[in-house]
Scaffold this active site. Sequence first.
Site, PDB file in Angstrom:
ATOM      1  N   PRO A  98       0.795  -1.003   0.191  1.00 24.72           N
ATOM      2  CA  PRO A  98      -0.136  -0.051  -0.288  1.00 24.72           C
ATOM      3  C   PRO A  98       1.694   1.385   0.135  1.00 24.72           C
ATOM      4  O   PRO A  98       1.816   1.759   1.047  1.00 24.72           O
ATOM      5  CB  PRO A  98      -0.448  -0.759   1.721  1.00 24.72           C
ATOM      6  CG  PRO A  98      -0.432  -1.706   1.661  1.00 24.72           C
ATOM      7  CD  PRO A  98       0.469  -2.128   1.758  1.00 24.72           C
ATOM      8  N   GLU A  99       0.737   2.437  -0.553  1.00 30.36           N
ATOM      9  CA  GLU A  99       1.330   3.263  -0.937  1.00 30.36           C
ATOM     10  C   GLU A  99       0.562   4.241  -0.101  1.00 30.36           C
ATOM     11  O   GLU A  99      -0.763   3.509  -0.118  1.00 30.36           O
ATOM     12  CB  GLU A  99       1.703   3.848  -2.358  1.00 30.36           C
ATOM     13  CG  GLU A  99       2.646   2.813  -2.812  1.00 30.36           C
ATOM     14  CD  GLU A  99       3.139   2.678  -4.238  1.00 30.36           C
ATOM     15  OE1 GLU A  99       3.055   3.742  -4.873  1.00 30.36           O
ATOM     16  OE2 GLU A  99       3.349   1.800  -5.098  1.00 30.36           O
ATOM     17  N   HIS A 156      -3.652 -14.682   9.851  1.00 32.20           N
ATOM     18  CA  HIS A 156      -3.193 -13.458   9.946  1.00 32.20           C
ATOM     19  C   HIS A 156      -3.981 -11.759  10.305  1.00 32.20           C
ATOM     20  O   HIS A 156      -3.222 -10.724   9.792  1.00 32.20           O
ATOM     21  CB  HIS A 156      -2.885 -13.146   8.658  1.00 32.20           C
ATOM     22  CG  HIS A 156      -1.933 -13.869   7.184  1.00 32.20           C
ATOM     23  ND1 HIS A 156      -0.593 -14.707   8.455  1.00 32.20           N
ATOM     24  CD2 HIS A 156      -2.428 -15.793   6.729  1.00 32.20           C
ATOM     25  CE1 HIS A 156      -0.350 -15.547   7.712  1.00 32.20           C
ATOM     26  NE2 HIS A 156      -1.658 -15.821   6.788  1.00 32.20           N
ATOM     27  N   ARG A 176       2.715 -10.889   5.244  1.00 28.64           N
ATOM     28  CA  ARG A 176       3.611 -10.977   5.313  1.00 28.64           C
ATOM     29  C   ARG A 176       3.865 -10.091   7.065  1.00 28.64           C
ATOM     30  O   ARG A 176       5.354 -10.435   7.251  1.00 28.64           O
ATOM     31  CB  ARG A 176       3.899 -10.176   4.564  1.00 28.64           C
ATOM     32  CG  ARG A 176       4.604 -10.409   3.236  1.00 28.64           C
ATOM     33  CD  ARG A 176       4.782  -9.836   1.765  1.00 28.64           C
ATOM     34  NE  ARG A 176       6.265 -10.697   2.157  1.00 28.64           N
ATOM     35  CZ  ARG A 176       6.594  -9.254   0.904  1.00 28.64           C
ATOM     36  NH1 ARG A 176       5.943  -8.893  -0.090  1.00 28.64           N
ATOM     37  NH2 ARG A 176       7.991  -9.840   0.939  1.00 28.64           N
TER      38      ARG A 176
END
Length: 271
Positions: free
Chosen positions: A2-3, A90, A109
């Site tokens: 995500p930017e 997660h 991650r």
Amino acid sequence: MPELPEVETTVRGLAPVLEGRRLARVGTRRADLRRAFPPDLRQRLTGARVTGLGRRAKYGLIATDRGDTMVFHLGMSGRWRIDPADLGPHDHLVLETEEGRALSLNDPRRFGSVDLVPTARLEEWPPFAALGPEPLGPGFTADYLLAALDGRAAPIKALLLDQRIVAGLGNIYVCEALHMAGIAPGRPAGRISRPRLERLVAAIRQVLLAAIEAGGSSLRDYARPSGELGYFSRQWRVYGREGESCHCGAPIRRRNDSGRSTFFCPRCQRL
DNA sequence: CCGACAACCTGACGGC
DNA sequence: TGCCGTCAGGTTGTCG
């Protein structure tokens, strides 16, 4: 991940659920993300009322009436899920409001992070202290860039990814903005003319605003908090399009710059 | 200051 | 069907 546009989309999606609400329950599952959660995270958040949401660079901000702001970073694969049907391995942090809405921070991650920072000292918080201006804010101008890049021999692409120069751009939007401005990614940053920097500033603003408008980009593991996908990936001009034709007709190329893929058009981006 | 790499971690995908 | 190598939006640190 995500930017900036994806974080902005995320924060906007969280706001209707969180703004003005009291956090009735805070659950942590595994805490070992990039940094461990603050040990007193649950204690400091439980019972607090959310006073506002915001964003700085690629960080989301959730301010509470206790003087703390929860600062989250989504890393490469983080996202918030709203009212998840069930929790998986997660889902690392779950917030429940008094109204019974649930928000889960899901990050396979675990490159993301969650911190609690005194709201009054947010700008002094070490990860924020060295950040450059917001690309959509008034401080990001051709004049600013000219000064910030002055004398720098590094490629413009590398410096646009440097959060100290400008805060919030990542690999996708840097590739897109450089293409839009007609600037070669490898061009030494200090040798770009002022008119081109003006185009670059405009291109960065334009691509970010368009991406926010579209709800962010859809990549493998990015979704809006509600579960809908972002559609900006359909508008990518060069990113992920190696071998396809640029609008000028030349094939889009890909190369590797210190471990990151750079997509560009060799005809449109020569200077 | 610069560039190259590695590390952190999981999942998706392509090739065989 | 399955195994294996490669790649991915980020950040931070080291080394030469």
